[in-house]
Design a protein around this motif. Structure first.
Motif, mmCIF file in Angstrom:
data_model
loop_
_atom_site.group_PDB
_atom_site.id
_atom_site.type_symbol
_atom_site.label_atom_id
_atom_site.label_comp_id
_atom_site.label_asym_id
_atom_site.label_seq_id
_atom_site.Cartn_x
_atom_site.Cartn_y
_atom_site.Cartn_z
ATOM 1 N N GLU A 279 -7.082 -6.547 7.539
ATOM 2 C CA GLU A 279 -7.089 -7.575 5.995
ATOM 3 C C GLU A 279 -6.004 -6.793 5.262
ATOM 4 O O GLU A 279 -5.492 -7.535 4.295
ATOM 5 N N SER A 280 -5.527 -5.529 5.558
ATOM 6 C CA SER A 280 -4.677 -5.043 4.883
ATOM 7 C C SER A 280 -3.225 -5.149 5.243
ATOM 8 O O SER A 280 -2.292 -4.551 4.705
ATOM 9 N N CYS A 281 -2.840 -5.653 6.365
ATOM 10 C CA CYS A 281 -1.697 -5.924 7.236
ATOM 11 C C CYS A 281 -0.703 -6.779 6.011
ATOM 12 O O CYS A 281 -1.186 -7.465 5.322
ATOM 13 N N ARG A 282 0.584 -6.326 5.931
ATOM 14 C CA ARG A 282 1.629 -7.143 5.215
ATOM 15 C C ARG A 282 1.681 -8.690 5.602
ATOM 16 O O ARG A 282 1.669 -9.582 4.750
ATOM 17 N N PHE A 283 1.505 -8.912 7.084
ATOM 18 C CA PHE A 283 1.520 -10.311 7.368
ATOM 19 C C PHE A 283 0.549 -10.890 8.118
ATOM 20 O O PHE A 283 -0.407 -10.071 8.736
ATOM 21 N N LYS A 284 -0.090 -12.066 7.609
ATOM 22 C CA LYS A 284 -1.369 -12.599 8.108
ATOM 23 C C LYS A 284 -1.199 -12.733 9.563
ATOM 24 O O LYS A 284 -2.387 -12.949 10.012
ATOM 25 N N ASP A 285 -0.149 -13.261 10.157
ATOM 26 C CA ASP A 285 -0.262 -13.198 11.628
ATOM 27 C C ASP A 285 0.143 -12.137 12.395
ATOM 28 O O ASP A 285 0.799 -12.193 13.412
ATOM 29 N N CYS A 286 0.000 -10.924 11.838
ATOM 30 C CA CYS A 286 0.457 -9.714 12.302
ATOM 31 C C CYS A 286 -0.289 -9.343 13.812
ATOM 32 O O CYS A 286 -1.412 -9.625 13.857
#
Length: 351
Positions: A279-286
């Motif tokens: 949830e804390s990743c910069r990109f939603k599609d990480c």
């Protein structure tokens, strides 16, 4: 007369039967599958049943009855019948069929709980437990981890550290057939009418656990091999037995390879306790592989997330993605083939 509600029969199943074209016939539950026939428990006792030609040759292997299925049959002798229909399945435990890309093998159906059995010796393998858990959760079946042979010497704190990331997803029991209190606790987790399937490798003590829970030698067991020091493979088929005043147990042969057959690889992050970082990743599609600002990789590099858990997640995700992609392509091919057949039929009708 046998009361089938003790085997899991309920109002919903009764309604499904009433909606069937064969509602006037008898019904029962498959307890054992042989090569060419089925043992079915009915209100009148156990029967040996065969399939109609339409069912045998008109269905794929996956669609044929498995242990746990509810079937409708025509009685033609005192203890023999012919299966003419099968009620729609629910909560099917299956795996990817060995040697195939996208075919599934049904292990059991109408399963409420699945006991993932491992023994506290060389058999203990948290990666294998993850694999079973993922497939079980995919089918909305409740997983329970049973760490058996607790009478052996083992470091409980070390084991609990290894399984802490999956212990949030399922209860964990330490059991031994030589420690009655541990079996009592396991028995208390099974309610009347529930169906519990036992899965795991050979020699972990699944059949011995079933016998102890039933307080009777209902299944064959083997001693430890003197040459290898490991339990011998006992079960050669899936078999259903009834506990007194409790649930239904399904023993299964030891599984060497358990290929994932899930349709949603993204669900793995929640199952393996990675979703909080995601949830804390910069990109939603990480993809959590080499993207900048990936919170999952940061957690791995800082030691917060176990590197072995992360590697297992990547392996399971690749496998799940490969299966669901192959399954999608397989469905497209089957659909195109069906259209082709329909076109041929119309062509023949016109001429």
């Amino acid at each position: 007369m046998i009361h089938l509600y003790t085997y899991g029969w309920n109002n919903k199943l009764n309604q499904l039967k009433q909606d069937s074209a064969h509602k006037a016939l008898f019904h029962g539950r498959v307890t054992i599958v042989h090569r060419t026939c089925y043992e079915v428990i009915s209100e009148n006792g156990m029967l040996q049943c065969e399939l109609t030609g339409n069912m045998m040759f008109g269905k794929s292997d996956f669609e044929l009855p498995c242990v746990g299925d509810w079937v409708i049959f025509q009685l033609f002798d005192e203890n023999k019948g012919v299966i003419v229909d099968m009620l729609p399945r629910e909560r099917i435990l299956y795996r990817k069929k060995s040697g195939t890309i996208a075919d599934k093998q049904a292990i059991a159906s109408y399963v409420d709980k699945a006991f993932i059995v491992q023994s506290l010796d060389d058999n203990f393998n948290v990666r294998r437990a993850e694999r079973f858990m993922v497939q079980i959760l995919e089918e909305k079946i409740k997983p329970i981890l049973v760490l058996n042979k607790a009478d052996l010497g083992f470091e409980k704190q070390k084991i609990e550290e290894h399984i802490k990331h999956i212990a949030h997803q399922m209860p964990v029991f330490f059991t031994s057939i030589h420690q009655p209190q541990t079996i009592h606790q396991l028995r208390e987790s099974i309610s009347e009418g529930e169906t519990v399937v036992f899965v795991g490798s050979s020699g972990v003590g699944k059949s011995s656990l079933v016998n102890t829970l039933c307080e009777n030698s209902v299944l064959l067991t083997s001693d430890i091999s003197l040459s290898t020091g490991k339990g011998r493979h006992t079960s050669t088929r899936r078999e259903m037995v009834l506990m007194d005043d409790s649930g239904v147990l399904i023993d299964t042969p030891g599984i060497r390879e358990f290929g994932l057959a899930i349709d949603d690889p993204d669900s793995l992050t929640e199952m393996l306790e990675i979703s909080d970082y995601e949830e804390s990743c910069r990109f939603k599609d990480c993809e959590h592989i080499n993207e900048p600002g990936c919170a999952v990789l940061e957690a791995v590099n800082s030691g917060i997330l176990d590197h072995k858990v992360y590697e297992s997640y990547l392996k399971l995700r690749r496998e799940a993605w490969h299966f669901c992609t192959s399954e999608h392509e397989k469905r497209k091919r089957d659909k195109s083939f069906s259209k082709l057949i329909e076109g041929v039929k119309k062509y023949k009708t016109n001429f």
